[in-house]
Write a protein that holds these residues in place. Structure first.
Motif, PDB file in Angstrom:
ATOM      1  N   ARG A  10      13.192  11.276  -5.952  1.00 44.08           N
ATOM      2  CA  ARG A  10      12.526  10.590  -4.851  1.00 44.08           C
ATOM      3  C   ARG A  10      11.254   9.888  -5.330  1.00 44.08           C
ATOM      4  NH1 ARG A  10      13.014  15.257  -0.139  1.00 44.08           N
ATOM      5  NH2 ARG A  10      15.235  14.920   0.352  1.00 44.08           N
ATOM      6  N   LEU A  11      10.499  10.548  -6.197  1.00 48.53           N
ATOM      7  CA  LEU A  11       9.289   9.942  -6.742  1.00 48.53           C
ATOM      8  C   LEU A  11       9.618   8.676  -7.530  1.00 48.53           C
ATOM      9  CD1 LEU A  11       7.308  13.101  -7.909  1.00 48.53           C
ATOM     10  CD2 LEU A  11       6.776  11.607  -5.980  1.00 48.53           C
ATOM     11  N   GLU A  12      10.702   8.739  -8.278  1.00 46.26           N
ATOM     12  CA  GLU A  12      11.128   7.582  -9.052  1.00 46.26           C
ATOM     13  C   GLU A  12      11.524   6.437  -8.117  1.00 46.26           C
ATOM     14  OE1 GLU A  12      11.615   5.368 -12.381  1.00 46.26           O
ATOM     15  OE2 GLU A  12      10.823   7.409 -12.249  1.00 46.26           O
ATOM     16  N   MET A  13      12.179   6.784  -7.020  1.00 42.88           N
ATOM     17  CA  MET A  13      12.581   5.761  -6.057  1.00 42.88           C
ATOM     18  C   MET A  13      11.346   5.107  -5.430  1.00 42.88           C
ATOM     19  SD  MET A  13      15.067   6.209  -2.745  1.00 42.88           S
ATOM     20  CE  MET A  13      16.360   6.870  -3.820  1.00 42.88           C
ATOM     21  N   VAL A  14      10.318   5.915  -5.114  1.00 40.29           N
ATOM     22  CA  VAL A  14       9.078   5.381  -4.546  1.00 40.29           C
ATOM     23  C   VAL A  14       8.441   4.396  -5.507  1.00 40.29           C
ATOM     24  CG1 VAL A  14       6.730   5.956  -3.876  1.00 40.29           C
ATOM     25  CG2 VAL A  14       8.644   7.332  -3.049  1.00 40.29           C
ATOM     26  N   LYS A  15       8.448   4.722  -6.805  1.00 39.47           N
ATOM     27  CA  LYS A  15       7.867   3.841  -7.807  1.00 39.47           C
ATOM     28  C   LYS A  15       8.593   2.509  -7.859  1.00 39.47           C
ATOM     29  CE  LYS A  15       6.062   7.460 -10.863  1.00 39.47           C
ATOM     30  NZ  LYS A  15       6.155   8.066 -12.220  1.00 39.47           N
ATOM     31  N   LYS A  16       9.913   2.559  -7.716  1.00 43.93           N
ATOM     32  CA  LYS A  16      10.709   1.340  -7.820  1.00 43.93           C
ATOM     33  C   LYS A  16      10.472   0.389  -6.648  1.00 43.93           C
ATOM     34  CE  LYS A  16      14.450   3.207 -10.654  1.00 43.93           C
ATOM     35  NZ  LYS A  16      15.894   3.549 -10.708  1.00 43.93           N
ATOM     36  N   VAL A  17      10.214   0.965  -5.452  1.00 40.23           N
ATOM     37  CA  VAL A  17      10.049   0.107  -4.282  1.00 40.23           C
ATOM     38  C   VAL A  17       8.575  -0.181  -3.976  1.00 40.23           C
ATOM     39  CG1 VAL A  17      12.184   0.949  -3.267  1.00 40.23           C
ATOM     40  CG2 VAL A  17      10.018   2.050  -2.664  1.00 40.23           C
ATOM     41  N   GLU A  18       7.669   0.291  -4.818  1.00 43.11           N
ATOM     42  CA  GLU A  18       6.253   0.049  -4.600  1.00 43.11           C
ATOM     43  C   GLU A  18       5.963  -1.451  -4.616  1.00 43.11           C
ATOM     44  OE1 GLU A  18       1.927   1.173  -6.586  1.00 43.11           O
ATOM     45  OE2 GLU A  18       3.751   2.191  -7.241  1.00 43.11           O
ATOM     46  N   ARG A  19       5.190  -1.919  -3.651  1.00 42.98           N
ATOM     47  CA  ARG A  19       4.904  -3.333  -3.526  1.00 42.98           C
ATOM     48  C   ARG A  19       3.582  -3.665  -4.211  1.00 42.98           C
ATOM     49  NH1 ARG A  19       6.419  -3.656   2.905  1.00 42.98           N
ATOM     50  NH2 ARG A  19       8.680  -3.430   2.651  1.00 42.98           N
ATOM     51  N   PRO A  20       3.543  -4.722  -5.004  1.00 44.13           N
ATOM     52  CA  PRO A  20       2.299  -5.075  -5.705  1.00 44.13           C
ATOM     53  C   PRO A  20       1.250  -5.594  -4.729  1.00 44.13           C
ATOM     54  CG  PRO A  20       3.957  -6.786  -6.010  1.00 44.13           C
ATOM     55  CD  PRO A  20       4.653  -5.638  -5.327  1.00 44.13           C
ATOM     56  N   VAL A  21      -0.010  -5.350  -5.037  1.00 41.91           N
ATOM     57  CA  VAL A  21      -1.128  -5.834  -4.232  1.00 41.91           C
ATOM     58  C   VAL A  21      -2.145  -6.485  -5.159  1.00 41.91           C
ATOM     59  CG1 VAL A  21      -0.834  -4.130  -2.398  1.00 41.91           C
ATOM     60  CG2 VAL A  21      -2.291  -3.591  -4.364  1.00 41.91           C
ATOM     61  N   GLY A  22      -3.010  -7.297  -4.585  1.00 43.34           N
ATOM     62  CA  GLY A  22      -4.017  -7.993  -5.373  1.00 43.34           C
ATOM     63  C   GLY A  22      -5.122  -7.066  -5.839  1.00 43.34           C
TER      64      GLY A  22
END
Length: 244
Positions: A10-22
């Motif tokens: 689940r942690l790995e999945m969260v990392k994959k869908v993390e959205r970039p921010v400025g």
């Protein structure tokens, strides 16, 4: 019991869908709003516009000297048919706040020969625009004209602490677009059907300079504006080169 493998998945999945921010922005300086202070240059001075002090000189700077009214082609106002009409217009500009209007005053003659303004101030985001720029025939394509724009740019970045300085013009205004490029602004695109000006459609060309780009631009301006870069007639020896 918790399944370590499932939690890791689940942690790995969260990392994959993390959205970039400025990146985080440092707090902006307090009070970064134009205050109509005079801006002093070597050849030109920018004074807050005053109908009593400047209207007559400004009107004389174009009256009879611009028979085709080219100065006003891309502006929402003008041409002006009398000093009285123009003076009333200047009075309204004098009272305005955002835009904040300045007169361009030659230091050698003390005469006002053009105008410009700081406008659309967005202090919360550190953004401002310079616009409403018009120059009389005698000021156009001179070192004084370039210095006037430099003084406006320097005030925005060094005094107001803006992050972004904008320059906008009618997309058909080739002279303004060329000037923006010469001064180091980056073209960012066209806003289609942005305005209706004097009954005609206006597509707007957007340009901007960022605070990170200003130090190099300032260095280029200051080198170009040195007295030894001009001959006895005020003609440049080396061209202004803001970009490498």
């Amino acid at each position: 019991m918790h399944n370590p493998g499932r939690i890791a998945g689940r942690l790995e999945m969260v990392k994959k869908v993390e959205r970039p921010v400025g990146p985080v922005v440092d707090p902006l300086p307090v009070g970064n709003v134009p205050d109509l202070r005079p801006l002093h240059g070597r050849w030109i001075r920018l004074d807050p516009v005053s109908a009593a002090k400047h209207a007559a000189d400004l009107y004389a700077s174009f009256d009879g000297k611009d028979p085709e009214n080219k100065i006003w082609t891309y502006l929402a106002y003008g041409p002006f048919v009398s000093l009285e009409e123009f003076t009333e217009w200047v009075k309204a500009r004098e009272a305005a706040r955002d835009p904040w209007f300045y007169a361009f005053v030659r230091r050698d003659t003390g005469k006002a020969v053009g105008m410009g303004a700081f406008m659309r101030n967005d202090a919360a985001n550190g953004v401002i625009e310079i616009g409403h720029i018009w120059m009389s025939p005698e000021l156009q394509q001179t070192r004084e004209a370039t210095e006037a724009i430099y003084l406006m740019m320097r005030h925005c970045f060094d005094d107001l602490g803006v992050r972004r300085l904008e320059w906008k013009c009618d997309s058909l205004n080739a002279a303004s677009r060329k000037a923006a490029d010469r001064f180091g602004f980056t073209f960012e695109g066209i806003f289609r059907q942005h305005y209706i000006i004097k009954g005609r459609n206006r597509d707007t060309a957007w340009f901007a300079m960022l605070d990170t780009e200003w130090p190099a631009a300032r260095k280029a301006f200051e080198a170009w504006l040195k007295e030894d870069n001009f001959d006895a007639k005020g003609q440049q020896k080396a061209k202004l080169r803001v970009r490498p």
